[in-house]
Design a protein around this motif. Structure first.
Motif, mmCIF file in Angstrom:
data_model
loop_
_atom_site.group_PDB
_atom_site.id
_atom_site.type_symbol
_atom_site.label_atom_id
_atom_site.label_comp_id
_atom_site.label_asym_id
_atom_site.label_seq_id
_atom_site.Cartn_x
_atom_site.Cartn_y
_atom_site.Cartn_z
ATOM 1 N N ILE A 15 -16.603 -19.910 25.593
ATOM 2 C CA ILE A 15 -17.591 -21.275 25.191
ATOM 3 C C ILE A 15 -17.911 -21.588 26.555
ATOM 4 C CG2 ILE A 15 -17.479 -23.473 24.445
ATOM 5 C CD1 ILE A 15 -15.844 -22.371 22.075
ATOM 6 N N ASN A 18 -20.700 -19.561 28.245
ATOM 7 C CA ASN A 18 -21.814 -20.023 27.569
ATOM 8 C C ASN A 18 -22.495 -21.233 28.370
ATOM 9 O OD1 ASN A 18 -23.724 -18.872 25.565
ATOM 10 N ND2 ASN A 18 -21.985 -18.407 24.713
ATOM 11 N N ALA A 22 -25.948 -22.189 30.011
ATOM 12 C CA ALA A 22 -26.878 -23.237 29.548
ATOM 13 C C ALA A 22 -27.399 -24.080 30.528
ATOM 14 C CB ALA A 22 -26.439 -23.895 28.189
ATOM 15 N N MET A 23 -26.623 -24.345 31.732
ATOM 16 C CA MET A 23 -27.361 -25.134 32.884
ATOM 17 C C MET A 23 -28.434 -24.828 33.462
ATOM 18 S SD MET A 23 -24.684 -27.482 32.926
ATOM 19 C CE MET A 23 -22.994 -27.955 32.623
ATOM 20 N N TYR A 28 -37.871 -22.561 26.765
ATOM 21 C CA TYR A 28 -38.731 -23.009 25.507
ATOM 22 C C TYR A 28 -39.294 -24.229 25.865
ATOM 23 C CZ TYR A 28 -34.652 -25.135 24.229
ATOM 24 O OH TYR A 28 -33.378 -25.897 24.177
ATOM 25 N N THR A 58 -39.247 -26.120 20.454
ATOM 26 C CA THR A 58 -38.677 -27.166 19.477
ATOM 27 C C THR A 58 -39.136 -28.474 19.358
ATOM 28 O OG1 THR A 58 -37.101 -27.972 21.013
ATOM 29 C CG2 THR A 58 -36.582 -25.763 20.090
ATOM 30 N N VAL B 225 -17.737 -23.076 16.688
ATOM 31 C CA VAL B 225 -17.344 -23.787 17.930
ATOM 32 C C VAL B 225 -16.047 -25.059 17.271
ATOM 33 C CG1 VAL B 225 -17.982 -25.575 19.504
ATOM 34 C CG2 VAL B 225 -19.377 -23.440 18.927
ATOM 35 N N LEU B 283 -25.255 -30.726 29.152
ATOM 36 C CA LEU B 283 -25.550 -29.695 28.152
ATOM 37 C C LEU B 283 -26.804 -29.853 27.606
ATOM 38 C CD1 LEU B 283 -21.951 -29.549 26.529
ATOM 39 C CD2 LEU B 283 -22.763 -28.104 28.215
ATOM 40 N N PRO B 284 -27.283 -28.470 27.029
ATOM 41 C CA PRO B 284 -28.868 -28.728 26.328
ATOM 42 C C PRO B 284 -28.787 -29.360 25.214
ATOM 43 C CG PRO B 284 -27.540 -26.425 26.360
ATOM 44 C CD PRO B 284 -26.787 -27.135 27.020
ATOM 45 N N ARG B 285 -29.995 -29.947 24.894
ATOM 46 C CA ARG B 285 -30.251 -30.583 23.628
ATOM 47 C C ARG B 285 -30.427 -29.499 22.446
ATOM 48 N NH1 ARG B 285 -32.011 -35.789 23.311
ATOM 49 N NH2 ARG B 285 -32.930 -35.579 21.467
ATOM 50 N N SER B 286 -30.260 -29.825 21.182
ATOM 51 C CA SER B 286 -30.363 -29.078 20.047
ATOM 52 C C SER B 286 -29.401 -28.118 20.097
ATOM 53 C CB SER B 286 -31.842 -28.615 19.963
ATOM 54 O OG SER B 286 -32.775 -29.622 20.384
ATOM 55 N N LEU B 289 -23.659 -25.541 20.374
ATOM 56 C CA LEU B 289 -22.549 -25.828 21.062
ATOM 57 C C LEU B 289 -22.089 -27.159 21.193
ATOM 58 C CD1 LEU B 289 -20.140 -25.037 23.292
ATOM 59 C CD2 LEU B 289 -21.927 -25.275 24.939
ATOM 60 N N LEU B 379 -24.893 -19.704 21.227
ATOM 61 C CA LEU B 379 -24.437 -21.051 21.182
ATOM 62 C C LEU B 379 -25.253 -21.982 21.958
ATOM 63 C CD1 LEU B 379 -20.468 -20.747 21.860
ATOM 64 C CD2 LEU B 379 -21.682 -20.828 19.606
ATOM 65 N N THR B 380 -26.010 -21.664 22.876
ATOM 66 C CA THR B 380 -26.889 -22.662 23.472
ATOM 67 C C THR B 380 -28.267 -22.419 23.096
ATOM 68 O OG1 THR B 380 -26.978 -20.959 25.204
ATOM 69 C CG2 THR B 380 -25.529 -22.756 25.591
ATOM 70 N N ASP B 381 -28.695 -21.678 22.203
ATOM 71 C CA ASP B 381 -30.047 -21.597 21.725
ATOM 72 C C ASP B 381 -30.347 -22.813 20.830
ATOM 73 O OD1 ASP B 381 -30.471 -19.188 23.092
ATOM 74 O OD2 ASP B 381 -30.578 -17.991 21.128
ATOM 75 N N PRO B 382 -31.784 -23.337 20.913
ATOM 76 C CA PRO B 382 -31.960 -24.610 20.100
ATOM 77 C C PRO B 382 -31.823 -23.957 18.677
ATOM 78 C CG PRO B 382 -34.104 -23.587 21.130
ATOM 79 C CD PRO B 382 -32.833 -22.906 21.662
#
Lengths: 349, 434
Positions: A15, A18, A22-23, A28, A58, B225, B283-286, B289, B379-382
């Motif tokens: 986790i 991952n 993501a940072m 997209y 999105t 998660v 951390l990313p939106r949507s 995670l 885990l981090t894909d929207p």
């Protein structure tokens, strides 16, 4: 027990790895904003995702105000690239954007949306004026006995409001105050209706605050029912109760023409053509705003803009018109298409 | 009784008869009260069963038809000219579909008529052609029959949700289109098939192409998660608080706070998640995670409370016996108490997970209420989750989304019922009664 523990720590490691991944940059387009523009923007996004090599953008439905707040929070991959709005950006929002480093914003108008007042197919056809709407729905109205004082709304039936209307209790289902549709309705229908009273119109110059309150405050004695943001629910309720009227966007009337019909407003029926040529009075422009700084860093934004401004998308025969968007006149389409191509940012007023 | 009763006897007798009288007099009333109470109880249960039945009947009644999708058979010709100097991926597949439609109705002319003819098949047909050809290039130059999804309006008509009797202006399908559809049906080119795309596709704005796969995967990643974080943390917290922690003011405060946390409205966790995970940690939106992190905050108190209750129900004799044969406290807990308490903990966890699966409010704040077409692969894909997908479809103007909303609700309910049944089975099988 030991096995479980190693498994768990491995998962935790996974986790965190991952999360680090993501940072790094987003690949997209992230779009937020108005729930009125949402049904149109999503169609374009889907087409865009299927026909290009880019990922599908999105789209979050946060409301116009919420979207602009997120949009203006700053520049960088963690902030959205585009926000949809069912009204133009306010100067305060534009300033907030500027202060947070979002200095260049491209404004794109995508078309028009009519706001309709509709009732069940089985009910009599309503022929309303904006003045009727103001008198039926405002909290305080001019005293029917004459004079220039305002009294709490005494009208109980449509016939009380205007003797040519049916003798039917006033029940209107409409969106709550958080909705952009509600903002546009009070501004375009009720305020315009209120202006027909000379003394209220005069108030605009002398006491602007009071003028706004008079024009924009909806009655709270049960005649106006806040039915939530779900327009489908309003359609279903209208179908069940022929005495009720509902307020929502034109696309819902378009999709449910077998269940409900739109009331005439000021003698004009809410049809596609009447809204498109500006005859129907209660219609508003829809927009989206693009962060220029993100073009080039987030892949696909320029291509998305191009796809949105294609004639096959927002033109009179484009697929957005099939979803109920009222296209702009040709000259306006050309102007915004050019703005998009040249990436000309707007100026804060 | 004598003529001359003894004073003491009589007083005792009359006293006794009086008590019995009072009891007898009151008996009927007390029985009545009892019966009444039973009736209240039965009415309450019956009422809730009626509501439950009503809910299921409306959902299933609205939704069952979404599992079948109307399809149209086209004779598709992959014209070699079309593929001559282009990559196969860039060919104009829409034109291929349009040609196939035109060959079925060669006498349709005029721009407007052609447009309404093409409108009978889904826009997804072109993508279907593209995928078919990319899989098998030898199709070029062949004419083959293919079933493609019909447009949602056609689907609604075939399923009987559109009234043919209405005047033409009030229908989404016009008279000409109805005639074409009737001809297709007469030629055996129209049928209803199992709706695979409902389970294989992500979200779409075209109801006939919209599916729940994306939302299901999103829910899966989010719950993974949530489970990985909240189960170990919750069990560890419960074991420490119940078995090791000293009983003092601090542990009291902690206990009260855990109980309070369980009653916090879920949207608050969403706000917290936005402030901490998105704004502070970046951390990313949507992302599932972040969704999982927020939901694990929400399920933690449930799991801790259930786990503590289950530890508490292990009788002290087990602990004493373990300590008596020389086990350390650690060994006592991990070798004897924890295994006995685990079934109860698992039950609590499953119920907490079921609640997390049905939650949508906290995800609103972290951007998971969004239109997402691509199926998330990590885990981090929207991504979005099942309840959110239901919410989004319920808000869509197209009529065909009504049945899809109910169908997605059916899938969600199926998962929830399975999870709750699993909890019951686990408890029944492994629970020890003392």
């Amino acid at each position: 027990m030991k096995k479980v523990l190693t498994l768990l720590s491995a998962a935790a490691l996974l986790i965190s790895l991952n999360a680090i991944d993501a940072m790094s940059a987003r690949d997209y387009i992230s779009i937020v904003g108005s729930s009125t523009v949402y049904p149109f923007a999503t169609v374009v996004a889907e087409q865009f995702g299927k026909t290009t090599k880019f990922k599908t953008p999105t789209i979050e439905s946060t409301g116009s105000g919420g979207g602009l707040k997120l949009f203006c929070a700053g520049v960088g991959a963690e902030h959205p690239d585009i926000t949809n709005a069912s009204r133009a950006i306010k100067s305060s929002e534009c300033k907030a954007c500027f202060e947070n480093g979002v200095k260049e914003i491209i404004e794109v108008k995508i078309g028009y949306d009519g706001i309709v007042v509709a009732n069940a197919k089985s009910a009599p056809m309503m022929k309303l004026t904006r003045k009727d709407l103001f008198l039926a729905l405002a909290k305080d109205v001019p005293d029917p006995k004459g004079g220039e004082n305002l009294i709490p709304n005494p009208y109980q039936t449509w016939k009380d409001v205007n003797s040519s209307l049916p003798n039917q209790k006033i029940t209107v289902l409409g969106p709550p105050p958080t909705s952009g549709t509600r903002d546009a309705f009070v501004e375009l229908a009720m305020e315009a209706g209120a202006k027909e009273f000379g003394f209220i119109k005069a108030m605009k110059k002398t006491d602007k605050k009071r003028y706004k309150a008079v024009c924009h405050t909806v009655r709270e004695d049960g005649a106006y029912v806040e039915a939530g943001e779900n327009d489908n629910l309003i359609v279903q309720k209208l179908d069940k109760d022929p005495t009720a009227l509902g307020i929502f966007g034109f696309s819902f009337l378009d999709q449910n023409a077998d269940k409900i019909k739109g009331a005439f407003v000021d003698g004009v029926e809410p049809t596609f053509d009447n809204i498109a040529d500006g005859q129907y009075p209660v219609s508003r422009p829809l927009f989206f705003y693009v962060k220029k700084a993100h073009i080039g860093t987030i892949p696909g934004i320029a291509e998305y803009l191009k796809a949105f401004s294609a004639e096959a998308t927002w033109g009179p025969d484009g697929y957005l018109s099939e979803k109920g968007l009222i296209p702009m006149p040709e000259a306006e389409r050309m102007k915004f298409a050019k703005d998009i191509q040249m990436l000309i940012p707007m100026e804060c007023k | 009784m004598n003529k001359m009763p003894q004073p003491t006897e009589s007083s005792v007798g009359s006293c006794r008869s009086r008590t019995i009288d009072i009891v007898n007099r009151g008996l009927k009333r007390r029985y009545r009260a009892e019966r009444r109470f039973k009736i209240y109880g039965i009415t309450a249960i019956a009422l809730s069963l009626v509501f439950l039945a009503l809910l299921f009947i409306t959902i299933v009644g609205n939704g069952y038809s979404a599992f079948r999708q109307t399809e149209i058979k086209l004779d598709v010709y992959f014209d070699p000219m079309e593929f001559k100097d282009k990559l196969a991926a860039d060919a104009n597949y829409l034109a291929i579909v349009k040609d196939a439609m035109r060959s079925l109705f060669p006498d349709v002319s005029g721009r407007r008529d052609k447009r309404s003819l093409y409108g009978l098949v889904s826009t997804g047909a072109a993508f279907q052609m593209r995928n078919m050809l990319l899989k098998d290039r030898s199709l070029i130059g062949q004419r083959i029959p293919v079933w493609v999804p019909a447009d949602d309006d056609v689907d609604m008509l075939v399923k009987g949700h559109m009234d043919r009797g209405l005047p033409e202006s009030d229908r989404r399908l016009k008279d000409k289109q109805l005639a074409w559809i009737d001809q297709l049906a007469a030629d055996g080119r129209l049928h209803k098939a199992f709706n695979f795309s409902f389970f294989n596709n992500g979200d779409s704005r075209e109801p006939e192409l919209a599916g729940i796969r994306g939302a299901l995967m999103g829910s899966f990643y989010t719950l993974v998660v949530t489970l990985l974080l909240s189960f170990p943390t919750g069990v560890a917290a419960a074991v420490y608080l119940e078995e090791f922690a000293p009983k003092n003011r601090w542990t009291d405060i902690i206990e009260v706070n855990i109980n309070n946390l369980a009653a916090v409205p879920s949207i608050v966790f969403g706000l917290l998640g936005m402030a901490v995970f998105l704004n502070f940690f970046g951390l990313p939106r949507s992302a599932p995670l972040v969704g999982g992190l927020v939901l694990s905050l929400m399920t933690l108190p449930t799991i801790i409370i259930a786990s503590r209750a289950s530890l508490l129900s292990v009788p002290p004799s087990i602990r004493e016996a373990a300590l008596g044969v020389g086990a350390s406290k650690n060994q006592m807990v991990f070798h004897h108490v924890l295994p006995l308490a685990l079934p109860g903990m698992l039950t609590g966890t499953i119920i907490g997970m079921a609640r997390a699966l049905g939650e949508s409010a906290p995800l609103l704040m972290i951007g998971m209420v969004a239109f997402i077409v691509d199926i998330p692969g990590g885990l981090t894909d929207p991504s979005t989750v099942l309840p959110v997908q239901i919410f989004l479809w319920a808000d869509s103007p197209e009529r065909a989304f009504v049945e899809r909303t109910s169908a997605a609700t059916m899938v969600l309910l199926a998962f929830l019922i399975t999870m709750n049944a699993l909890a019951v089975v686990l408890r029944k099988r492994f629970e020890k009664r003392w």
